[in-house]
Scaffold this active site. Structure first.
Site, PDB file in Angstrom:
ATOM      1  N   SER A 181     -10.890 -54.170 -31.310  1.00  0.00           N
ATOM      2  CA  SER A 181     -10.921 -52.621 -31.606  1.00  0.00           C
ATOM      3  C   SER A 181      -9.766 -52.337 -32.976  1.00  0.00           C
ATOM      4  O   SER A 181      -8.709 -52.470 -33.239  1.00  0.00           O
ATOM      5  CB  SER A 181     -10.614 -52.537 -30.375  1.00  0.00           C
ATOM      6  OG  SER A 181     -11.137 -50.881 -30.206  1.00  0.00           O
ATOM      7  N   CYS A 186     -32.880 -38.194  -9.394  1.00  0.00           N
ATOM      8  CA  CYS A 186     -32.700 -38.492  -8.175  1.00  0.00           C
ATOM      9  C   CYS A 186     -31.438 -39.853  -8.032  1.00  0.00           C
ATOM     10  O   CYS A 186     -31.324 -39.980  -6.766  1.00  0.00           O
ATOM     11  CB  CYS A 186     -33.642 -39.455  -7.361  1.00  0.00           C
ATOM     12  SG  CYS A 186     -34.512 -40.594  -8.217  1.00  0.00           S
ATOM     13  N   GLN A 206     -13.933 -51.790 -24.684  1.00  0.00           N
ATOM     14  CA  GLN A 206     -15.199 -50.530 -24.616  1.00  0.00           C
ATOM     15  C   GLN A 206     -16.481 -51.194 -24.875  1.00  0.00           C
ATOM     16  O   GLN A 206     -17.521 -50.694 -24.697  1.00  0.00           O
ATOM     17  CB  GLN A 206     -14.950 -50.289 -25.388  1.00  0.00           C
ATOM     18  CG  GLN A 206     -13.170 -49.425 -25.802  1.00  0.00           C
ATOM     19  CD  GLN A 206     -12.497 -49.537 -27.432  1.00  0.00           C
ATOM     20  OE1 GLN A 206     -13.042 -48.206 -28.027  1.00  0.00           O
ATOM     21  NE2 GLN A 206     -12.412 -50.158 -28.079  1.00  0.00           N
ATOM     22  N   ARG A 265     -18.217 -50.857 -36.699  1.00  0.00           N
ATOM     23  CA  ARG A 265     -17.195 -50.095 -37.999  1.00  0.00           C
ATOM     24  C   ARG A 265     -17.031 -51.147 -39.157  1.00  0.00           C
ATOM     25  O   ARG A 265     -16.464 -50.588 -40.056  1.00  0.00           O
ATOM     26  CB  ARG A 265     -15.783 -49.537 -37.863  1.00  0.00           C
ATOM     27  CG  ARG A 265     -16.878 -48.071 -37.223  1.00  0.00           C
ATOM     28  CD  ARG A 265     -15.537 -47.277 -36.132  1.00  0.00           C
ATOM     29  NE  ARG A 265     -15.840 -46.306 -35.578  1.00  0.00           N
ATOM     30  CZ  ARG A 265     -16.635 -46.490 -33.879  1.00  0.00           C
ATOM     31  NH1 ARG A 265     -16.389 -47.810 -33.150  1.00  0.00           N
ATOM     32  NH2 ARG A 265     -16.821 -45.197 -33.412  1.00  0.00           N
ATOM     33  N   CYS A 308     -32.230 -43.187 -12.371  1.00  0.00           N
ATOM     34  CA  CYS A 308     -32.845 -41.454 -12.631  1.00  0.00           C
ATOM     35  C   CYS A 308     -31.567 -40.649 -12.720  1.00  0.00           C
ATOM     36  O   CYS A 308     -30.762 -40.449 -11.283  1.00  0.00           O
ATOM     37  CB  CYS A 308     -33.598 -41.399 -11.835  1.00  0.00           C
ATOM     38  SG  CYS A 308     -34.337 -39.356 -11.723  1.00  0.00           S
ATOM     39  N   HIS A 359     -16.907 -47.967 -21.169  1.00  0.00           N
ATOM     40  CA  HIS A 359     -17.790 -47.457 -22.098  1.00  0.00           C
ATOM     41  C   HIS A 359     -19.002 -47.572 -21.599  1.00  0.00           C
ATOM     42  O   HIS A 359     -20.147 -47.450 -21.723  1.00  0.00           O
ATOM     43  CB  HIS A 359     -17.547 -48.018 -23.413  1.00  0.00           C
ATOM     44  CG  HIS A 359     -16.453 -47.192 -24.195  1.00  0.00           C
ATOM     45  ND1 HIS A 359     -17.028 -47.921 -24.895  1.00  0.00           N
ATOM     46  CD2 HIS A 359     -16.167 -45.394 -23.599  1.00  0.00           C
ATOM     47  CE1 HIS A 359     -15.671 -47.073 -26.491  1.00  0.00           C
ATOM     48  NE2 HIS A 359     -15.118 -45.771 -24.637  1.00  0.00           N
ATOM     49  N   ASP A 372     -21.259 -55.030 -23.472  1.00  0.00           N
ATOM     50  CA  ASP A 372     -22.374 -56.590 -23.255  1.00  0.00           C
ATOM     51  C   ASP A 372     -22.087 -57.388 -21.983  1.00  0.00           C
ATOM     52  O   ASP A 372     -23.173 -58.785 -22.145  1.00  0.00           O
ATOM     53  CB  ASP A 372     -21.918 -57.257 -24.335  1.00  0.00           C
ATOM     54  CG  ASP A 372     -20.127 -57.776 -24.744  1.00  0.00           C
ATOM     55  OD1 ASP A 372     -20.551 -57.578 -25.794  1.00  0.00           O
ATOM     56  OD2 ASP A 372     -19.852 -57.795 -23.421  1.00  0.00           O
ATOM     57  N   ASN A 397      -6.670 -58.704 -34.711  1.00  0.00           N
ATOM     58  CA  ASN A 397      -7.748 -58.085 -35.038  1.00  0.00           C
ATOM     59  C   ASN A 397      -7.673 -58.217 -36.247  1.00  0.00           C
ATOM     60  O   ASN A 397      -7.291 -58.914 -36.827  1.00  0.00           O
ATOM     61  CB  ASN A 397      -7.016 -56.480 -35.126  1.00  0.00           C
ATOM     62  CG  ASN A 397      -9.235 -55.708 -34.648  1.00  0.00           C
ATOM     63  OD1 ASN A 397      -9.707 -56.045 -34.439  1.00  0.00           O
ATOM     64  ND2 ASN A 397      -9.044 -54.461 -36.080  1.00  0.00           N
ATOM     65  N   THR A 451     -18.264 -60.380 -31.864  1.00  0.00           N
ATOM     66  CA  THR A 451     -19.075 -60.451 -33.231  1.00  0.00           C
ATOM     67  C   THR A 451     -18.970 -62.156 -33.199  1.00  0.00           C
ATOM     68  O   THR A 451     -20.177 -62.453 -33.925  1.00  0.00           O
ATOM     69  CB  THR A 451     -18.102 -60.287 -34.240  1.00  0.00           C
ATOM     70  OG1 THR A 451     -16.830 -60.687 -34.335  1.00  0.00           O
ATOM     71  CG2 THR A 451     -18.114 -58.879 -34.595  1.00  0.00           C
TER      72      THR A 451
END
Ligand code: APR
Length: 251
Positions: A194, A134, A105, A39, A131, A123, A108, A215, A31
């Site tokens: 998190s 293929c 997670q 959240r 694709c 993640h 970026d 946090n 952030t």
């Protein structure tokens, strides 16, 4: 000496004595690079959309317009974000033997951009796409140009649909998740930024025998942590780095 000061020195000693650490990061560490998290209240970005719905395989397959015109475009808004102080301190800690790996997670790539070498992106990431027929890999810029050119869903030359290499709700987690689980069972864990509300990523702190949480807000794992620091990651990691440097100079 203020209680806070005593607590800060105790945390730095604990961090030093139990090095090297595995780090688990979430959207909160980015952030301060201008990327809203998911959240925190009033983050704006995800106020009107539920990321768990928009960033899902169900929407990708059944409502590709919603996925590409909303979800994908939101994710791509921040592709020029830069690593912040917290990312850079973690990269420095890895080079100084204080951190053995980062489990993130986040999609970026900011830990990699900051110079961290061992990064488990559980993640996925937004650097490439593939694709689904293929399995050919394409750059995210190629995918973005197809979408911006109005091709929704974007197609491969083989006729298959192209999707970004991020883990969507409904996907299996990549093999890096299993590696993360093995790693955290034998190492102390520092969680940064998190809410620890999304599974199975929140299985990781439940396996940690030694835990520190940094946090802004409370998390469901605070009561299991040896130490909890509520505040901004950049400022708190900077303070911890200063204290740890003082300890390292004494030895
Ligand atoms: N410093 C420290 N913590 C912060 C900061 C900051 N500058 N800014 C926000 N936070 C904290 C918030 O208090 C919040 O608890 O970071 C946390 C971010 O939580 P979420 O938004 O839930 O993000 P995250 O935990 O990474 O979500 C996990 O959910 O939507 C899915 O796949 C998505 O990877 C994401 C997963």
């Amino acid at each position: 000496m203020m209680l806070q000061e005593i607590k800060k020195k105790a945390i730095a000693e604990y961090f030093w004595m139990n090095r090297p650490w595995v780090i688990l990061t979430g959207a909160g560490i980015s952030t301060e690079s201008g990327i809203p998290d998911f959240r925190s209240p009033h983050t704006g970005l995800w106020k009107q959309y539920d990321p768990m719905e928009i960033l899902s395989t169900d929407v990708l397959f059944n409502k590709p317009e919603l996925f590409y015109q909303i979800g994908f475009s939101i994710l791509m808004k921040f592709k020029h974000a830069q690593p912040n102080q917290a990312h850079c301190i973690l990269a420095s800690w890895e080079s100084r033997g204080l951190v053995k790996a980062i489990i993130t997670q986040n999609i970026d790539s900011l830990h990699i951009d900051a110079g961290s070498k061992k990064v488990l992106e559980i993640h996925g990431h937004l650097r490439t796409a593939h694709c689904m027929k293929c399995l050919r890999t394409v750059s995210i810029e190629k995918l973005e140009s197809l979408v911006n050119g109005g091709q929704i869903p974007p197609h491969c030359s083989c006729g298959g649909i192209i999707r970004p290499d991020v883990v969507l709700f409904g996907d299996m987690l990549p093999s890096s998740f299993e590696e993360a689980i093995k790693m955290v069972q034998n190492s102390p864990l520092l969680v940064i930024g998190s809410s620890l509300q999304v599974s199975p990523a929140n299985l990781i702190p439940s396996l940690a025998k030694k835990l520190i949480i940094v946090n802004l807000d409370e998390t469901p794992f605070d009561n299991r942590a040896a130490f909890v620091l509520h505040g901004k990651a950049g400022m708190l990691l900077n303070f911890l780095d200063e204290e740890v440097k003082k300890i390292a100079e004494r030895v």
